[in-house]
Design a protein around this motif. Sequence first.
Motif, PDB file in Angstrom:
ATOM      1  N   ARG A  64      42.481  41.481  44.683  1.00  0.00           N
ATOM      2  CA  ARG A  64      41.034  41.479  44.474  1.00  0.00           C
ATOM      3  C   ARG A  64      40.665  40.738  43.188  1.00  0.00           C
ATOM      4  N   LEU A  65      41.428  40.973  42.120  1.00  0.00           N
ATOM      5  CA  LEU A  65      41.155  40.297  40.851  1.00  0.00           C
ATOM      6  C   LEU A  65      41.296  38.780  40.996  1.00  0.00           C
ATOM      7  N   ALA A  66      42.339  38.344  41.685  1.00  0.00           N
ATOM      8  CA  ALA A  66      42.553  36.908  41.887  1.00  0.00           C
ATOM      9  C   ALA A  66      41.401  36.302  42.695  1.00  0.00           C
ATOM     10  N   LEU A  67      40.960  37.006  43.729  1.00  0.00           N
ATOM     11  CA  LEU A  67      39.843  36.503  44.539  1.00  0.00           C
ATOM     12  C   LEU A  67      38.545  36.445  43.731  1.00  0.00           C
ATOM     13  N   GLU A  68      38.322  37.431  42.869  1.00  0.00           N
ATOM     14  CA  GLU A  68      37.141  37.400  41.997  1.00  0.00           C
ATOM     15  C   GLU A  68      37.195  36.199  41.062  1.00  0.00           C
ATOM     16  N   ASN A  74      34.406  33.180  41.072  1.00  0.00           N
ATOM     17  CA  ASN A  74      33.606  32.900  39.879  1.00  0.00           C
ATOM     18  C   ASN A  74      33.957  31.575  39.212  1.00  0.00           C
ATOM     19  N   ASN A  75      34.947  30.875  39.750  1.00  0.00           N
ATOM     20  CA  ASN A  75      35.365  29.610  39.151  1.00  0.00           C
ATOM     21  C   ASN A  75      35.541  28.514  40.201  1.00  0.00           C
ATOM     22  N   LEU A  76      34.747  28.567  41.261  1.00  0.00           N
ATOM     23  CA  LEU A  76      34.864  27.574  42.332  1.00  0.00           C
ATOM     24  C   LEU A  76      34.606  26.146  41.849  1.00  0.00           C
ATOM     25  N   GLN A  93      37.314  34.001  29.700  1.00  0.00           N
ATOM     26  CA  GLN A  93      37.139  35.202  30.496  1.00  0.00           C
ATOM     27  C   GLN A  93      38.308  36.145  30.199  1.00  0.00           C
ATOM     28  N   THR A  94      38.096  37.430  30.434  1.00  0.00           N
ATOM     29  CA  THR A  94      39.147  38.410  30.189  1.00  0.00           C
ATOM     30  C   THR A  94      39.413  39.226  31.442  1.00  0.00           C
ATOM     31  N   PRO A 150      36.074  43.705  29.397  1.00  0.00           N
ATOM     32  CA  PRO A 150      36.740  42.741  30.291  1.00  0.00           C
ATOM     33  C   PRO A 150      35.802  42.257  31.401  1.00  0.00           C
ATOM     34  N   ASP A 151      35.936  40.984  31.733  1.00  0.00           N
ATOM     35  CA  ASP A 151      35.150  40.406  32.826  1.00  0.00           C
ATOM     36  C   ASP A 151      35.679  40.879  34.173  1.00  0.00           C
ATOM     37  N   TYR A 152      36.986  41.069  34.253  1.00  0.00           N
ATOM     38  CA  TYR A 152      37.634  41.488  35.492  1.00  0.00           C
ATOM     39  C   TYR A 152      38.533  42.676  35.171  1.00  0.00           C
ATOM     40  N   LYS A 153      38.400  43.723  35.952  1.00  0.00           N
ATOM     41  CA  LYS A 153      39.224  44.911  35.715  1.00  0.00           C
ATOM     42  C   LYS A 153      39.646  45.513  37.044  1.00  0.00           C
ATOM     43  N   GLY A 154      40.916  45.914  37.096  1.00  0.00           N
ATOM     44  CA  GLY A 154      41.427  46.534  38.307  1.00  0.00           C
ATOM     45  C   GLY A 154      40.860  47.924  38.500  1.00  0.00           C
TER      46      GLY A 154
END
Length: 163
Positions: A17-21, A25-27, A117-118, A133-137
């Motif tokens: 999920r984190l990788a997909l986010e 967000n960086n397309l 990003q974090t 953090p921008d992305y968190k599990g």
Amino acid sequence: MKKYLLNTETVEKKLQRLALELIENNLDVPELILVGIEEHGVVLAKNIQQLIQKNSKIATELLTLQLNKKKPEAVTLSREMDFTDKVIVLIDDVTNSGKTLLYALKPFLNAHPARIQTLVLVERTHTLFPITPDYKGISLATTLQDHIYVEVDGDKVTGAYLA
């Protein structure tokens, strides 16, 4: 007795999920610079890198960052490069106070990156420094006495538990 927050299967789902986010967000970005904070952040970064490569055409570069988490005076990267206009993703296992992520920014502050990003596997909600953090599990409300440990076996994250 370990009180597991995440087992191997759950970690794999969180990383996916984190990788997909990150991809979503960086397309518009041709390359991501993934910077894993030693030790477990590096393992997470390697896993994220593999998932990005599997699910997108975004190029990735992997660096490791070393610092003493208790006294983060010296911060070193595995190699120097030009970060101008690059998108950097700092990756660590757990945020406690936010201090590690804050000090990990040092090598990039004068480099004029496009974005920083974090990403963390586990975010604790009582930070002492202005870092979120921008992305968190997973995000947890814990006491200051609680400790969260991430288990790693080679290049695989096998779980996270509360002690």
